[in-house]
Design a protein around this motif. Structure first.
Motif, PDB file in Angstrom:
ATOM      1  N   ILE A 160       1.043  -1.247   0.060  1.00 63.99           N
ATOM      2  CA  ILE A 160       0.047   0.072   0.055  1.00 63.99           C
ATOM      3  C   ILE A 160       0.863   1.265  -0.134  1.00 63.99           C
ATOM      4  O   ILE A 160       0.570   2.099  -0.733  1.00 63.99           O
ATOM      5  N   THR A 303      -2.660  -1.118   7.760  1.00 67.53           N
ATOM      6  CA  THR A 303      -3.509  -1.066   6.699  1.00 67.53           C
ATOM      7  C   THR A 303      -4.334   0.039   6.407  1.00 67.53           C
ATOM      8  O   THR A 303      -4.567   0.554   5.611  1.00 67.53           O
ATOM      9  N   MET A 304      -5.094   0.176   7.392  1.00 66.21           N
ATOM     10  CA  MET A 304      -5.925   1.199   7.579  1.00 66.21           C
ATOM     11  C   MET A 304      -5.283   2.709   7.581  1.00 66.21           C
ATOM     12  O   MET A 304      -5.775   3.549   6.638  1.00 66.21           O
ATOM     13  N   LEU A 307      -4.253   2.911   3.975  1.00 67.73           N
ATOM     14  CA  LEU A 307      -5.421   3.199   2.860  1.00 67.73           C
ATOM     15  C   LEU A 307      -5.699   4.647   2.933  1.00 67.73           C
ATOM     16  O   LEU A 307      -6.159   5.359   2.021  1.00 67.73           O
ATOM     17  N   ILE A 310      -3.547   6.642   1.092  1.00 68.84           N
ATOM     18  CA  ILE A 310      -3.692   6.525  -0.030  1.00 68.84           C
ATOM     19  C   ILE A 310      -4.802   7.710  -0.595  1.00 68.84           C
ATOM     20  O   ILE A 310      -4.755   8.234  -1.602  1.00 68.84           O
ATOM     21  N   ALA A 311      -5.986   7.534   0.224  1.00 68.16           N
ATOM     22  CA  ALA A 311      -7.019   8.165  -0.105  1.00 68.16           C
ATOM     23  C   ALA A 311      -6.686   9.612  -0.158  1.00 68.16           C
ATOM     24  O   ALA A 311      -6.953  10.759  -1.057  1.00 68.16           O
TER      25      ALA A 311
ATOM     26  N   PRO C 469      -5.465   1.394  -6.428  1.00 66.75           N
ATOM     27  CA  PRO C 469      -4.735   0.826  -5.309  1.00 66.75           C
ATOM     28  C   PRO C 469      -5.253  -0.399  -4.828  1.00 66.75           C
ATOM     29  O   PRO C 469      -4.675  -1.200  -4.458  1.00 66.75           O
ATOM     30  N   LEU C 470      -6.825  -0.437  -4.591  1.00 60.37           N
ATOM     31  CA  LEU C 470      -7.076  -1.871  -3.959  1.00 60.37           C
ATOM     32  C   LEU C 470      -7.280  -3.121  -4.885  1.00 60.37           C
ATOM     33  O   LEU C 470      -6.829  -4.114  -4.323  1.00 60.37           O
ATOM     34  N   VAL C 473      -3.653  -3.942  -4.252  1.00 59.17           N
ATOM     35  CA  VAL C 473      -3.431  -4.658  -3.087  1.00 59.17           C
ATOM     36  C   VAL C 473      -4.020  -5.970  -3.520  1.00 59.17           C
ATOM     37  O   VAL C 473      -3.226  -7.339  -2.784  1.00 59.17           O
TER      38      VAL C 473
END
Lengths: 315, 259, 676
Positions: A160, A303-304, A307, A310-311, C469-470, C473
């Motif tokens: 990520i 991970t959260m 993410l 990334i957002a 991205p998802l 992953v």
């Protein structure tokens, strides 16, 4: 002696010496990585000692360990794959560090890029896993099964982070990433622009280095150091060499992704040592997590955070 | 378990010439520098396997942790015999334990050093009259250094380790070679204790042959007894045996271990 | 003599576009052929038939040879030498395919046409057909070789029919060649049915659990075929023609709702064959239980026919850009994202199912389903690198999976079991098979320096540059799961303790080893020099109207992060050299010890107690994710089957109860009324 200078100059002009520079880089980069890696190992042991109010090992201790192990007069091999595994473990890292740009040397960074580097660093793990498997010791196999599970855990936040950085700078090329970060001083560093990803990356780094609380795969009292259980002499020595490279790779990768790489050797090494010191300092105050707790932790918090990072990067 | 009478008595240990004299140096100056370097590295990096058999083990944590800190001397604990240089026997050794100690000792890679801590390893100590305790550790394996005391303080442990370091650096700590060169002697003592069918998974004789550590007393009556019942211990060699290409070879000469 | 074998070979070699260095090889071949042509038999019969063959349309020649293979196998399949004959025939098919030169040249239509009720069925080869036909025939060739010797002897000894096997294999190849060469909807459907039934034949050969799995497959395949038939009917209703040109025009004029229907019908139909979620349940058992060599063929290429259909219709005719405009109501997703997510789930779910398998065959078969997801994912990203990665993965996956399955079945051939808990330590007894499996797992897991790395790298890269991205992953999580599971595979078979009963196991027979080693060499070469395979893929992309990947001999050039495998593999090999120097050069002498001379906490190991870790290999992980395996899909399948059972039971009861003929009539009338 006019003719002599003319001849030699003409000759020099005709031959392209750029390849020589590249060859020199390819030889120097692993060597530097090894030496810096020795320093990192020493630092880790010193930090551990100081946190436990001990003096710690002398300056050249990592080197003595490696020499001693290689010089053992009887060595126990469990077969060809056991040996090849160690060769792959060292060789994979020797190759991988040439993909990591350092000040003044880019090596093969343009030919590989981030993903290639990430997967290249899995080759030593694979070699080690094969070598351990051949030892026919279930403690080792359990260790590998845990180590691979750990990889599954920390690689999720790791990719990520890599996605975020690559997307933010629009490139997978480490040389470009570093140049883009250095363009505007600290303000353009990855850690300033993407603090959440940097945090997630630090988390992943802890797992990648296999430091407490994420060292269940070694668990000396339970599975007798797992993968290392049947490794003695030069086999263990090879793993010590590998550890030097591993620390270096992890530290330099983080510096290249978030701390703008190195403007010069002084700042570069300073950053690498600081980055690698963080996980070690954290490690020494933690017990160890069980495998499933480790996976749960990695798949939840970093991970959260990643993410979320990334957002932010994508908007 | 075989009866004790079946085991030949070892008699007095024969004096045996050990090949390399303590402290001898090679003549080539480069080789000498190299040897010095290696010996220095060996003396400054000792991985320790503590076989915590008795009460002496309690003195090791203080020797390792902040008060005395063995890591200053390059000594750190390790877990498996393959990784270790020093085998630390920290107390009385019962017969049952001794089997494991010998197994562990043989699995270590040479150069390896044995340290007997506490009086029990020297002469049985307060267990002198016990039927189940091995009295003298160096009857069964060569011991580099004894640290006597009941129990020795951490200072004494460190002092003993320093002595060992000094011995290694000067090239005098080669008791491990004695195990190969006088294997028959040690095996005899082991057989007297454990019975004639005593066997460890490590093939010491083959190892001595492989590393050129064979001595005049490696073989003897006791090793002959061992050979009578020994399970074969050759390594599983990798063999490429494609039937089509191997038709001429008979099945019998292909070796392999049947167990 | 205008045409001699020498000139044929020359033409073939010219068609291959080989670098100059291969002249020497060509010289050797030419010399050998000259000797052949001087023999008496040749001048009498050979020359004539060769000239006849040369005179044919190249595509016809390919079909003719494939049909000839089928025919000869029907007639001579019982013979002991049928295996060798089959290998030669597949080789001839391969040569015939090369001689069509449809990859770099123009598309070529076959002269054969069948006209049925004013509709003509015809076939034509282009770059896409060439690409898939090349994989098909190549797989057929290595499979036939693998089966030709010792394997077939054992197969016969078990009382099974060699002819049935040869025929099934030849029929599969023939069907696939027809399918990938189809040039209209009718020939496509014909080829599709042929392929479906041929794979059923290959699956059901050995009976028992294999036949059960094959029957399950049949149920899926028939429903899939129905969906495709429905799609064809829909297209025909709008276009009034089965020709592809008309179809493309018709699709362009369709409303969004119609495209959606078409997408669901076609996607569903092809997804069954490809094993996309949720239609994946049939595949693992059907492929794993097939006889060894048959399993190799099915695993390597069979499911890719579904992907071929998706490429032709969804990527080629509908187009990714159209997919992006099809929004799913009340969500932010377009149909392209929907398919991409189905692909991503197809990567993850079967891969983690594979992680739980105890049977090496099933483990690989489940991975086969998962790898299909990467291909579709790459194609759905739709940019130059991504779609090239997806296409390239078809080739890389085929050689990888073939090598892996061959290695596993070689172990089965020698030890009689594929149970991962019953094996171990075989590396000392079957080192070459170990090597093949090692190359295969590195490639399957997508690690350098093997072929699989290149195609997976391309998929990852496209997902990054396109900002997904998802999905990225998800793709990486699939890869990590693959690494875990393939290590378990190689560890439990080849590493660890050698069991007492396997002390005298020999290396795999030569007839099986040669194709295995050949494939492993190919896996390495395709990773070391991905250029040639990329050039094929680039041609396919050009023909499909996709952006073309900027390839070079070593990989991809791109200022935003390219890949040069020649450098990477070179440095990796150099690194291994340094590693070997450090290890062997600076380290003391070592001695190999017996496997029982091992650390066990002071315990004395004996041969009668097994000292190996194999069962529940990822115990820690399973503590966490074990409860997630709920078998929801299996539950869905079972409830569907139960519902069908109930309905048919009820209908049967009804028929018995009342006047059967009357009811039949009523049903027929109702059916007609609904259709009309």
């Amino acid at each position: 002696m006019d003719w002599l200078s003319a001849v030699s100059l003409d000759g020099l002009a005709a031959v392209d010496f750029r390849w020589l520079g590249l060859v020199l880089e390819l030889i120097l980069m692993p060597l530097i990585a090894f030496v810096v890696g020795l320093g990192l190992v020493l630092m880790l042991r010193k930090i551990a000692a100081r946190l436990q109010r001990r003096v710690g090992p002398p300056l050249l201790q990592p080197l003595w360990d490696i020499i001693k192990l290689h010089a053992k007069e009887t060595q126990t091999s469990h077969g060809l794959i056991h040996e090849i595994g160690i060769v792959m473990a060292i060789g994979g890292y020797v190759a991988a560090v040439t993909l990591l740009p350092v000040p003044g040397m880019n090596g093969l960074a343009a030919q590989g890029g981030l993903i290639a580097l990430l997967y290249m660093t899995m080759i030593p793990s694979l070699g080690l896993a094969l070598g351990v498997g051949q030892c026919a010791n279930p403690n080792g196999s359990i260790g590998i099964s845990r180590a691979l599970t750990a990889m599954l855990a920390y690689d999720v936040p790791m990719v990520i982070v890599i996605f975020g950085v690559a997307f933010h700078f629009g490139s997978l090329n480490l040389v470009y990433l570093i140049a883009a970060q250095q363009a505007g001083g600290i303000a353009t560093w990855g850690i300033v622009q993407m603090p959440l990803l940097a945090l997630a990356g630090l988390f992943a780094l802890q797992g990648m280095l296999g430091k407490q609380p994420f060292e269940i795969y070694v668990a000396p009292a339970e599975i007798a150091t797992g993968p290392m259980v049947e490794m003695g002499g030069k086999f263990l020595g090879g793993l010590f060499v590998m550890q030097c490279f591993q620390l270096y790779t992890a530290g330099v990768l983080y510096v290249a992704l978030f701390l703008g790489g190195g403007e010069n050797w002084l700042t570069f090494l300073f950053k690498v040592f600081v980055v690698t010191a963080i996980p070690m300092t954290i490690a020494m105050v933690f017990p160890r997590y069980r495998t499933e707790d480790m996976v749960r932790l990695f798949w939840k918090w970093p991970t959260m955070i990643g993410l979320l990072g990334i957002a932010f990067v994508m908007n | 378990m075989t009866h004790i009478d079946q085991v030949p008595t070892p008699g007095a240990p024969r004096p045996v010439e050990i090949g390399v004299k303590p402290g001898t140096k090679r003549t080539n100056p480069f080789a000498r520098v190299f040897d010095e370097l290696v010996r220095f590295a060996q003396s400054r990096s000792l991985f320790m396997l503590h076989y915590c058999t008795g009460c002496g083990a309690v003195e090791l944590p203080p020797a390792m942790t902040s008060r005395f800190d063995m890591e200053r001397l390059g000594i750190q604990p390790m877990v498996s015999p393959r990784q270790a240089d020093i085998l630390l026997i920290t107390g009385y050794v019962s017969v049952k334990t001794l089997k494991r100690v010998i197994l562990t000792y043989e699995q270590m890679n040479s150069p390896k050093y044995v340290i007997g801590i506490c009086s029990c390893t020297v002469n049985g100590g307060m267990y002198w009259q016990s039927y189940a305790t091995a009295k003298k550790l160096n009857d069964y394996m060569p011991v580099d250094i004894y640290i006597a005391g009941c129990m020795p303080r951490p200072e004494a442990v460190i002092e003993g380790l320093r002595g060992l370091i000094e011995n290694i650096r000067t090239g005098r700590a080669d008791a491990w070679k004695d195990y190969y060169r006088r294997y028959d002697h040690y095996l005899g003592n082991q057989q007297r204790l454990f019975g004639a069918d005593w066997q460890t998974p490590t093939d010491v004789i083959a190892e001595a042959r492989h590393y050129d550590l064979f001595g005049p007393a490696t073989l003897g009556a006791h090793t002959a007894l061992l050979e009578q019942h020994q399970r074969p211990l050759e390594a599983l060699e990798m063999r490429i045996e494609i039937p089509e290409l191997m038709r001429r070879r008979s099945r019998s000469d292909q070796g392999g271990t049947a167990q | 003599m205008a045409t001699s074998p020498t000139t044929v070979v020359d033409q073939l070699l010219a068609g291959l576009h080989l670098p100059d260095g291969f002249d020497a090889v060509a010289g050797v071949i030419r010399e050998f052929l000259d000797q052949v042509t001087n023999s008496a038999i040749w001048t009498r019969y050979g020359q004539q038939s060769l000239e006849w063959l040369i005179g044919m349309n190249p595509v016809d020649r390919l079909f003719m040879l494939s049909a000839l293979t089928l025919l000869l196998m029907l007639l001579l399949g019982r013979l002991r030498s049928a295996g060798v004959l089959a290998v030669l025939l597949y080789g001839a098919q391969f040569a015939a395919l090369l001689s069509t030169d449809t990859l770099f040249g123009a598309p070529l239509a076959a002269a054969v046409r069948i006209t049925v009720a004013d509709q003509s069925l015809h076939w034509s080869y282009d770059a896409l057909s060439w690409f898939f036909a090349m994989i098909t025939i190549g797989t057929g060739f290595v499979t036939a070789w693998y089966a030709a010797g010792s394997w077939m002897r054992r197969y016969r000894e078990a009382g099974r029919s060699a002819r049935a096997f040869h025929v099934a294999l030849a029929l599969n190849c023939f069907g696939m060649l027809l399918l990938v060469g189809s040039a209209d909807l009718l020939s496509l459907f014909l080829g599709w049915e042929l392929v479906s039934w041929a794979s059923f034949l290959l699956m059901a050969l050995v009976g028992g659990p294999a036949a059960q799995a094959a029957l399950k497959y049949l149920a899926y395949a028939i429903s899939g075929a129905m969906l495709i038939l429905g799609a064809i009917a829909l297209i025909y209703g709008i276009s009034g023609s089965f020709e592809y040109d008309a179809v493309v025009a018709a699709i362009r004029s369709m409303t969004d709702a119609q495209v959606w229907t078409l997408l669901l019908l076609l996607g569903g139909g092809f997804a069954v064959k490809l094993g996309l979620l949720p239609f994946h349940l049939w595949q693992a058992a059907a492929y794993a239980e097939a006889p060894g060599a048959g399993s190799v063929f099915l695993g390597a290429i069979s499911a890719r026919m579904g992907l071929f259909g998706i490429i032709v219709f969804i990527v080629g005719m509908i187009g990714v850009s159209r997919l992006m405009t099809l929004e799913i109501p009340y969500t932010f997703m377009s149909s392209r994202e929907l398919i991409a997510w189905i692909a991503a789930l197809t990567i993850i779910v079967p891969t983690y199912t594979a992680l739980q398998q105890h049977d090496a065959r099933y483990l690989l078969a489940w991975h086969g389903i998962g790898q299909g997801g990467y291909m579709l994912l790459g194609l759905m990203v739709g940019d130059a690198v991504g779609s090239a990665g997806g296409l390239l993965h078809c080739f890389n996956y085929a050689i990888t999976q073939a090598a892996l399955l061959m290695a596993v079945f070689a172990v089965v051939h020698r030890t009689g079991t594929a149970d991962l808990n019953q094996l171990g330590g075989l590396v000392t007894r079957m080192p070459l098979t170990f090597l093949v499996l090692l190359f295969g797992i590195i490639s399957l897991a997508g690690l350098p320096p093997m072929a699989g790395f290149v195609s997976k790298w391309m998929v990852y890269r496209s997902l990054i540059t396109e900002g997904m991205p998802l999905l990225f992953v998800a793709a990486v999580v699939g890869t990590l799961g693959t690494i875990l599971s393939v290590y378990k595979l190689i560890h439990n078979i080849f590493l660890g303790q050698l069991r007492v009963e396997h002390q005298e196991v020999a290396e795999a027979p030569l007839s099986m080893l040669i194709p295995m080693l050949g494939l492993s060499a190919l896996i390495f070469l395709a990773g070391f020099i991905p250029g040639p395979a990329l050039s094929w893929v680039a041609q396919v992309q050009g023909q499909l109207g996709l952006p073309v990947v900027p390839w070079v001999l070593g990989g991809i050039v791109d200022p935003r992060g390219g890949l040069d495998m020649i450098w990477l593999v070179g440095i990796l090999m150099a690194g291994f050299g340094v590693g070997a120097l450090v290890f062997y050069g600076f380290g003391g002498r070592s001695r190999r010890v017996h496997q029982l001379d091992n650390y066990a906490g002071g315990h004395f190991l004996t041969a009668d107690v097994h000292y190996q870790y194999s069962d529940n290999f990822y115990a820690g992980l399973m503590h966490l994710i074990g409860p997630w395996y709920r078998g929801s899909f299996r539950w869905l399948e079972r409830s569907l089957a139960a519902t069908l059972d109930l309905v048919s039971f009820g209908a049967e009861g009804l028929y018995r109860l009342a006047q059967p003929t009357l009811l039949m009539l009523a049903a027929a009338v109702a059916m007609l009324a609904w259709v009309l």
